[in-house]
Design a protein around this motif. Sequence first.
Motif, PDB file in Angstrom:
ATOM      1  N   GLY A   1       0.774  -1.124   0.052  1.00 17.38           N
ATOM      2  CA  GLY A   1      -0.279   0.152   0.002  1.00 17.38           C
ATOM      3  C   GLY A   1       0.339   1.380   0.036  1.00 17.38           C
ATOM      4  N   SER A   2       2.558   0.852   0.253  1.00 20.98           N
ATOM      5  CA  SER A   2       2.869   2.491  -0.022  1.00 20.98           C
ATOM      6  C   SER A   2       3.512   2.947  -1.163  1.00 20.98           C
ATOM      7  N   LEU A   3       3.257   1.775  -2.592  1.00 27.64           N
ATOM      8  CA  LEU A   3       3.278   2.205  -3.714  1.00 27.64           C
ATOM      9  C   LEU A   3       2.384   2.034  -4.615  1.00 27.64           C
TER      10      LEU A   3
ATOM     11  N   TYR B   1      14.177   3.670   0.237  1.00 28.61           N
ATOM     12  CA  TYR B   1      12.730   4.376   0.569  1.00 28.61           C
ATOM     13  C   TYR B   1      11.643   3.968  -0.328  1.00 28.61           C
ATOM     14  N   SER B   2      10.390   3.602  -0.235  1.00 27.10           N
ATOM     15  CA  SER B   2       9.427   3.793  -0.690  1.00 27.10           C
ATOM     16  C   SER B   2       9.369   5.431  -1.825  1.00 27.10           C
ATOM     17  N   CYS B   3       9.541   5.885  -0.792  1.00 26.68           N
ATOM     18  CA  CYS B   3       9.357   7.777  -0.771  1.00 26.68           C
ATOM     19  C   CYS B   3       9.828   7.851  -2.129  1.00 26.68           C
ATOM     20  N   GLN B   4      10.976   7.230  -2.519  1.00 26.11           N
ATOM     21  CA  GLN B   4      12.023   7.675  -3.347  1.00 26.11           C
ATOM     22  C   GLN B   4      11.073   7.568  -4.966  1.00 26.11           C
ATOM     23  N   LEU B   5      10.505   6.553  -4.489  1.00 25.94           N
ATOM     24  CA  LEU B   5       9.495   6.338  -5.633  1.00 25.94           C
ATOM     25  C   LEU B   5       7.932   7.042  -5.815  1.00 25.94           C
ATOM     26  N   CYS B   6       8.167   7.702  -4.679  1.00 31.65           N
ATOM     27  CA  CYS B   6       6.299   7.692  -4.509  1.00 31.65           C
ATOM     28  C   CYS B   6       6.375  10.311  -4.456  1.00 31.65           C
ATOM     29  N   GLN B   7       5.271   9.788  -5.712  1.00 30.51           N
ATOM     30  CA  GLN B   7       4.929  11.188  -6.344  1.00 30.51           C
ATOM     31  C   GLN B   7       4.389  12.305  -5.087  1.00 30.51           C
ATOM     32  N   ARG B   8       3.548  11.822  -4.220  1.00 29.41           N
ATOM     33  CA  ARG B   8       2.691  12.711  -3.250  1.00 29.41           C
ATOM     34  C   ARG B   8       3.129  13.245  -3.301  1.00 29.41           C
ATOM     35  N   GLU B   9       2.514  14.847  -2.920  1.00 28.67           N
ATOM     36  CA  GLU B   9       2.891  15.571  -2.263  1.00 28.67           C
ATOM     37  C   GLU B   9       2.550  16.240  -1.211  1.00 28.67           C
ATOM     38  N   LYS B  10       3.764  16.998   0.214  1.00 34.73           N
ATOM     39  CA  LYS B  10       2.946  17.419   1.375  1.00 34.73           C
ATOM     40  C   LYS B  10       3.338  15.985   2.347  1.00 34.73           C
ATOM     41  N   CYS B  11       3.557  15.059   2.036  1.00 33.76           N
ATOM     42  CA  CYS B  11       3.870  14.342   2.873  1.00 33.76           C
ATOM     43  C   CYS B  11       4.719  14.525   4.379  1.00 33.76           C
ATOM     44  N   ASP B  12       3.534  14.093   5.345  1.00 32.87           N
ATOM     45  CA  ASP B  12       4.816  14.366   6.725  1.00 32.87           C
ATOM     46  C   ASP B  12       5.708  13.062   7.180  1.00 32.87           C
ATOM     47  N   GLY B  13       5.302  12.208   6.702  1.00 31.88           N
ATOM     48  CA  GLY B  13       5.707  10.582   6.899  1.00 31.88           C
ATOM     49  C   GLY B  13       7.046  10.150   5.714  1.00 31.88           C
ATOM     50  N   ARG B  14       6.754  11.885   4.892  1.00 32.35           N
ATOM     51  CA  ARG B  14       8.397  11.736   3.306  1.00 32.35           C
ATOM     52  C   ARG B  14       9.622  11.481   4.117  1.00 32.35           C
ATOM     53  N   LYS B  15       9.998  10.418   3.633  1.00 31.69           N
ATOM     54  CA  LYS B  15      11.637   9.911   4.357  1.00 31.69           C
ATOM     55  C   LYS B  15      12.663   9.791   3.223  1.00 31.69           C
ATOM     56  N   ALA B  16      12.629  10.441   2.053  1.00 31.29           N
ATOM     57  CA  ALA B  16      13.214  10.711   1.301  1.00 31.29           C
ATOM     58  C   ALA B  16      12.572  11.312  -0.555  1.00 31.29           C
TER      59      ALA B  16
HETATM   60  S1  SF4 Z   1       6.302   9.618   0.557  1.00 36.00           S
HETATM   61 FE1  SF4 Z   1       4.461   9.611   2.129  1.00 36.00          FE
HETATM   62  S2  SF4 Z   1       3.045   8.738   1.000  1.00 36.00           S
HETATM   63 FE2  SF4 Z   1       4.869   8.520   0.073  1.00 36.00          FE
HETATM   64  S3  SF4 Z   1       6.201   7.076   0.222  1.00 36.00           S
HETATM   65 FE3  SF4 Z   1       6.509   8.040   1.878  1.00 36.00          FE
HETATM   66  S4  SF4 Z   1       5.673   7.887   3.148  1.00 36.00           S
HETATM   67 FE4  SF4 Z   1       4.164   7.070   1.734  1.00 36.00          FE
END
Ligand code: SF4
Length: 223
Positions: A142-144, A194-209
């Motif tokens: 569900g992360s990507l 980090y899944s975040c490296q492949l995720c284009q979601r903007e304004k995510c508090d949980g972003r790690k990269a």
């Molecule tokens: S940027 Fe946010 S929604 Fe996207 S993978 Fe990272 S934590 Fe999940």
Amino acid sequence: MATKTLQIPVSLSVEEIKNKLRVVDSEQVQNLLEVAHPLISAQAVYEVSPIDEKFVDGVIIDGIRFSSQVLRKNLDGVDKVFPYIVTIGSKLEEKARHCTDLLEQYYLDTIGNIALMKVRKHLEEHLHSSFAIACLSYMSPGSLPNWPIEEQKPLFSLFKGAEHSIGVRLTENMLMIPRKTVSGIFFPSEVTFYSCQLCQREKCDGRKAKYNEDLARQYKLKE
Ligand code: SF4
């Protein structure tokens, strides 16, 4: 190998919570921690699972098929993985849900999220030391879009019901109960993924990269 269960101690300091909540009043944070701490019961289950087969867009882990080209690519050269479920239990979320003060509700909920991330970190360190693995990364269903939430079902089936021993269950809608629960697969890696490296979601508090377009091309998620 049988499912391993861990009881995990969680310590949260006033300073770290002040920084995360952006609250300046130490006494207020101390009071919140006095409420939250006794309500946190952190536990984990994990497996040591062999990879049986690899396909272009998926893998078979301990007899269970998973479909994701990103997960598959991350498991190049890997022969065993560590599926996990960690939770802090339901008491803190119940306390937050019954709070009439919405700000306090938000603070308690956020403290729960911070505790949950620390518990996963604790499990990662446990795996580092127990299996002498220099670098571990993880992915969660569900992360990507490439590894959708429906893949919770095969992930949970790896545990053969052992998740009940830590009070966790998966609903038909793929929701984990208690809600302060995370699951996924740890795997050995050369550099941290980090899944975040492949995720284009903007304004995510949980972003790690940061989003990495070159990496997205390497994973064939982009032309
Ligand atoms: S940027 Fe946010 S929604 Fe996207 S993978 Fe990272 S934590 Fe999940």
